[in-house]
Design an enzyme around this catalytic site. Structure first.
Site, PDB file in Angstrom:
ATOM      1  N   ASP A 296       0.839  -1.209   0.000  1.00 12.02           N
ATOM      2  CA  ASP A 296       0.000   0.000   0.000  1.00 12.02           C
ATOM      3  C   ASP A 296       0.870   1.254   0.000  1.00 12.02           C
ATOM      4  OD1 ASP A 296      -2.330   1.893   1.041  1.00 12.02           O
ATOM      5  OD2 ASP A 296      -3.286  -0.021   0.594  1.00 12.02           O
ATOM      6  N   ASP A 297       0.331   2.348   0.484  1.00 13.95           N
ATOM      7  CA  ASP A 297       0.956   3.674   0.475  1.00 13.95           C
ATOM      8  C   ASP A 297       2.347   3.651   1.115  1.00 13.95           C
ATOM      9  OD1 ASP A 297       1.204   6.375   0.261  1.00 13.95           O
ATOM     10  OD2 ASP A 297      -0.614   6.864   1.385  1.00 13.95           O
TER      11      ASP A 297
ATOM     12  N   LYS B 231      -3.962  -0.798  -6.825  1.00 10.66           N
ATOM     13  CA  LYS B 231      -5.050  -0.255  -6.007  1.00 10.66           C
ATOM     14  C   LYS B 231      -5.030   1.244  -6.288  1.00 10.66           C
ATOM     15  CE  LYS B 231      -6.346   0.528  -1.183  1.00 10.66           C
ATOM     16  NZ  LYS B 231      -6.015   0.250   0.213  1.00 10.66           N
TER      17      LYS B 231
ATOM     18  N   ASP C  83      -6.232   4.797  -5.815  1.00  5.57           N
ATOM     19  CA  ASP C  83      -6.917   5.548  -4.760  1.00  5.57           C
ATOM     20  C   ASP C  83      -7.236   6.974  -5.202  1.00  5.57           C
ATOM     21  OD1 ASP C  83      -8.001   5.932  -2.231  1.00  5.57           O
ATOM     22  OD2 ASP C  83      -6.288   5.052  -1.196  1.00  5.57           O
TER      23      ASP C  83
ATOM     24  N   ASP D 153     -12.998   2.058   4.243  1.00  9.66           N
ATOM     25  CA  ASP D 153     -11.800   1.895   5.075  1.00  9.66           C
ATOM     26  C   ASP D 153     -12.161   1.264   6.410  1.00  9.66           C
ATOM     27  OD1 ASP D 153     -10.025   2.823   3.261  1.00  9.66           O
ATOM     28  OD2 ASP D 153      -9.761   4.810   4.155  1.00  9.66           O
TER      29      ASP D 153
ATOM     30  N   ASN E 105      -8.204  10.162  -2.707  1.00  8.46           N
ATOM     31  CA  ASN E 105      -8.499  10.362  -1.292  1.00  8.46           C
ATOM     32  C   ASN E 105      -9.118  11.692  -0.903  1.00  8.46           C
ATOM     33  OD1 ASN E 105      -8.026   8.105   0.429  1.00  8.46           O
ATOM     34  ND2 ASN E 105      -5.921   8.129  -0.275  1.00  8.46           N
TER      35      ASN E 105
END
Ligand code: GLA
Length: 741
Positions: A367-368, A477, A479, A549, A481
């Site tokens: 992920d991030d 993924k 995103d 989330d 945000n």
């Protein structure tokens, strides 16, 4: 006799009429030239609209499938009174704002000379296969609207859109450009259902009677939004339940600002108008230009909300999602976010990957935190190069390791955003959405890149394309945000700036389409701070979505229940995370967490370095069990047996494979009190004549489990002895050929 009564009688006569129609029975899209009525038949539905003597295109029928010889007619209705003229009460298919229209228009525009009304009349049509194309034109000015109708022969779901074309020699400003107006049959007990939410609390199912006035659900945020989702369902309070009665439903294929307005007009007719949000909208159509609206899909089910969502799920699986019927089942994934947040590095991710592989994970997603100067959410967005401190040898060693463990590799990206603290923003401060000379509101310390600009679109496409080309990545993924604020397009003619609402989304779709074309095996997940961008538009370009989330397994029950009213469980990712969960500090068993997540695309997002050997053993068993039921969960028919809504103590879902050879029951208990016994759960959707062996989801498939007919399981029900707080159980039903035990 009131004109309302006249209308009821006329419509009933139209439906029951027995005059032989000229329409061939086999045609799915047809035109009765004598009566000037168009008709679409597909699945279990018929949809019809016609041309009135006055030339307006008017809704005629939408409901259960009619016999092909039934006759339908469009009528020129008289106005009700001097304040309710005919144009306003006639249920037009695509009403322009003009000619005495006081109900919601689909089209509103303005010419430079001050003329602002538009009255659209039928000009001509074309029928090809399942598609009807209608050409409308204004009564005096060269503005044309092409309406497109398609019907899915399987589900009867209709897709409608409009193309508005300026054939004149002066620009025309569109102030409202909706996709379609849907008229419901005359009725007085309609009930509207829609989905609302906020971050970590998406997919709340709201229900309210459709009374006089309007209910507007919308996003003004530039993207689909958490706040509301572009889906509606309308049933009849007196007739409809979860599994029975009429339901009209629809969903917009658009990932930008949108609006759906459900109106009950002064004479009681109910109409749904939806499309691009007219709020702050202005689209300049230069001479020769046209604007295509998003597709507004809608359908009808006679089998309640459950039937409506099963139709939608099937339609999404077969007609919307990439790959259609032959799309892959979602791999079981691991995601690093909750385990490591921004603190990703090569050894840490490798250690997690080793542990993930042990339990049967098929796709490892970092992920991030892996790129630019991304150590927290203040910096790095926009700089899509690997952070050299965290990954001194690039991503290759980690990717090779993940592949060596037998898993695919996936990566988190947020390509539409930029932090002020980034090389990209320092080089191109003019690339973000904003209004000249005004502050730009940051959210999560980030700004939105103006994807409507061709140079920004090309930069983003190249950045992501390079990443996927240079690294062996199977999954992104994707995103998004934050929502837009100050939605200006600095540097261009102010009259053109609001084109941003359309051009941004079209370019986003272009980028995703192009990436998929260049990398046919690449899969993409749509994430937007959780479930902020789930709609039929983005789903056509992505393989799965992140609904929220919020990974609390109990909260997820209502989140997933709401989600499945509109969207297929086959795209709904759900992770097993740590307990106590960060959202509510709630403690739940690993089994509870797994059973909550196994109702969609299973993922694990826990910090595996904290797991015990017993956790690994149990997770391995449950992941293996999931793989046995995955096709049924992801591609089967979902029955929401007991809703978790309204603080229900219990909930249950049931998934039946299309061939009815397997079914899966998930049941949850919030808390038992005073020696409460769990009532039997009546399952549904099985083949009554087939015999099914029922076993616990995590038990040995060869155990001596009960075998009964589908009829028995549906009538007698399933007894589960759930006692305690946050209890969960799962049962698998497999067809057996053997005789009674
Ligand atoms: C969003 C996503 C999360 C995670 C973080 C990373 O909030 O919804 O799943 O990826 O961003 O910053």
């Amino acid at each position: 006799m009131t004109s309302m009564r006249v209308r009821v009688i006329l419509r009933v006569m139209a439906i029951l009429g027995s005059v032989l129609s000229a329409t061939p029975a086999s045609a799915r899209a047809s035109y009765d030239a004598a009566l000037r009525v168009f008709r679409l038949d597909g699945g279990d539905i018929t949809y019809a609209f016609g041309v009135t003597q006055a030339g307006l295109l008017e809704s005629v029928y939408w409901g259960p499938r009619l016999a092909s010889e039934d006759t339908l007619s469009a009528y020129d209705l008289p106005g009700l009174s001097s304040v309710d003229p005919a144009a306003s009460i006639s249920g037009q298919e695509y009403p322009g704002w003009g000619g005495g229209l006081y109900t919601e228009p689909t089209l509103k525009l303005a010419y430079p000379d001050g003329v602002r009304d538009v009255v659209l009349h039928y000009v001509k049509h074309r029928i090809s296969g399942d598609t009807i194309t209608i050409e409308l034109a204004d009564i005096s000015r060269p503005i044309h609207v092409t309406l497109r109708y398609t019907i899915d022969p399987d589900t009867g779901i209709i897709g409608r859109s409009a193309a508005i074309r300026n054939d004149g020699d002066v620009p025309v400003r569109l102030d409202q450009a909706s996709s379609a107006a849907w008229s419901l049959p005359i009725g007085d007990d309609y009930r509207l259902h829609y989905l609302t939410g906020r971050w970590a609390a998406e997919w709340t199912l709201e229900s309210r009677p459709v009374t006089a006035g309007s209910t507007v659900i919308e996003s003004r945020r530039g993207s689909t939004s958490h706040q509301a989702n572009p889906w509606f369902a309308i049933d009849r309070a007196g007739l409809s339940t979860e599994e029975a009665g009429p339901v009209w439903f629809g969903a917009l294929a658009w990932s930008g600002s949108w609006r759906i307005s459900v109106d009950r007009d002064p004479i009681g007719d109910v109409r749904v108008v939806g499309g691009l949000n007219p709020f702050d909208f202005a689209y300049q159509l230069k001479p020769g230009e046209s604007l295509d609206t998003p597709i507004f899909y809608a359908g009808y089910s006679g089998h309640g909300m459950g039937g409506a969502s099963r139709l939608l799920h099937r339609f999404e699986r077969t007609k919307i999602l990439p790959g259609g019927s032959s799309a892959r089942l979602r791999p079981v994934l691991y995601n690093s976010w909750e385990a490591t947040e921004f603190a990703v590095d090569e050894p840490g991710q490798m250690a997690l990957a080793e542990k993930a592989a042990k339990i049967g994970i098929e796709r490892f997603v970092m992920d991030d935190g892996w790129f630019g100067a991304r150590n927290n959410d203040h910096a790095g967005l926009g700089d899509w190069f690997v952070n050299p401190t965290k990954f001194p040898n690039g991503l290759k060693p980690l990717i090779d390791k993940v592949h060596g463990l037998g898993m695919e590799f996936g990566l988190w990206v947020e390509p539409e955003m930029v932090n002020a603290d980034s090389n990209l923003y320092r080089a191109h401060p003019d690339w973000v959405i904003g209004m000249s000379g005004r502050p730009k509101t940051e959210q999560r310390n980030q700004m939105v890149l103006n994807l409507a600009r061709t140079d920004v679109r090309d930069y983003v496409l190249k950045a992501v394309d390079d990443l996927v080309t240079k690294n062996d990545i199977q999954f992104l993924k994707w995103d998004h945000n934050r929502n837009w604020s100050e939605p200006g397009w600095p540097g261009i003619d102010p009259a053109e700036q609001q084109k941003l609402y359309v051009a941004y989304v079209e370019n986003l779709y272009y980028i995703m389409r192009e990436l998929r074309r260049r990398h046919p095996k690449l899969e993409i997940e749509s994430c937007s701070g959780g479930g902020g961008r789930v709609d039929l538009g983005i789903m056509a370009l992505t393989d799965q979505v992140w609904p929220s989330d919020n990974t609390d397994p109990f909260d997820r029950l209502t989140i997933q229940d709401g989600f499945t009213h509109a969207y297929a469980p086959g795209v709904m990712m759900a992770w097993v995370t740590d307990s106590p969960n960060w959202v509510n500090n709630r403690t739940t068993s690993l089994k509870y967490r797994f059973l909550s997540s196994m109702q969609g695309g299973l993922g694990v997002g826990a910090n595996l370095s904290r797991w015990t050997d017993a956790d690994f053993a149990e997770a391995t068993r449950l992941v293996a069990a999931y793989k046995q039921i995955r096709r049924t969960v992801l591609q089967g028919d979902l029955y929401r047996l007991i809703s978790p809504d309204n603080n229900s103590e219990r909930s249950a879902t049931f998934y039946v494979s299309p061939d009815k050879a397997q079914a899966v029951l998930f049941a949850f208990l919030h808390s038992s009190t005073k020696l409460d016994r769990m009532p039997s759960i009546q399952v549904t959707g099985l083949d009554p004549a087939k015999r099914y062996k029922m076993r616990a989801i995590d038990a040995d498939p060869n155990a001596a489990d009960p075998i009964q007919s589908g009829a028995y399981w549906m009538a007698h029900g399933v007894d589960l002895s759930l006692v305690g707080d946050f209890q969960a159980d799962g049962r698998i039903f497999d067809v057996v050929e053997s005789t009674r035990r």
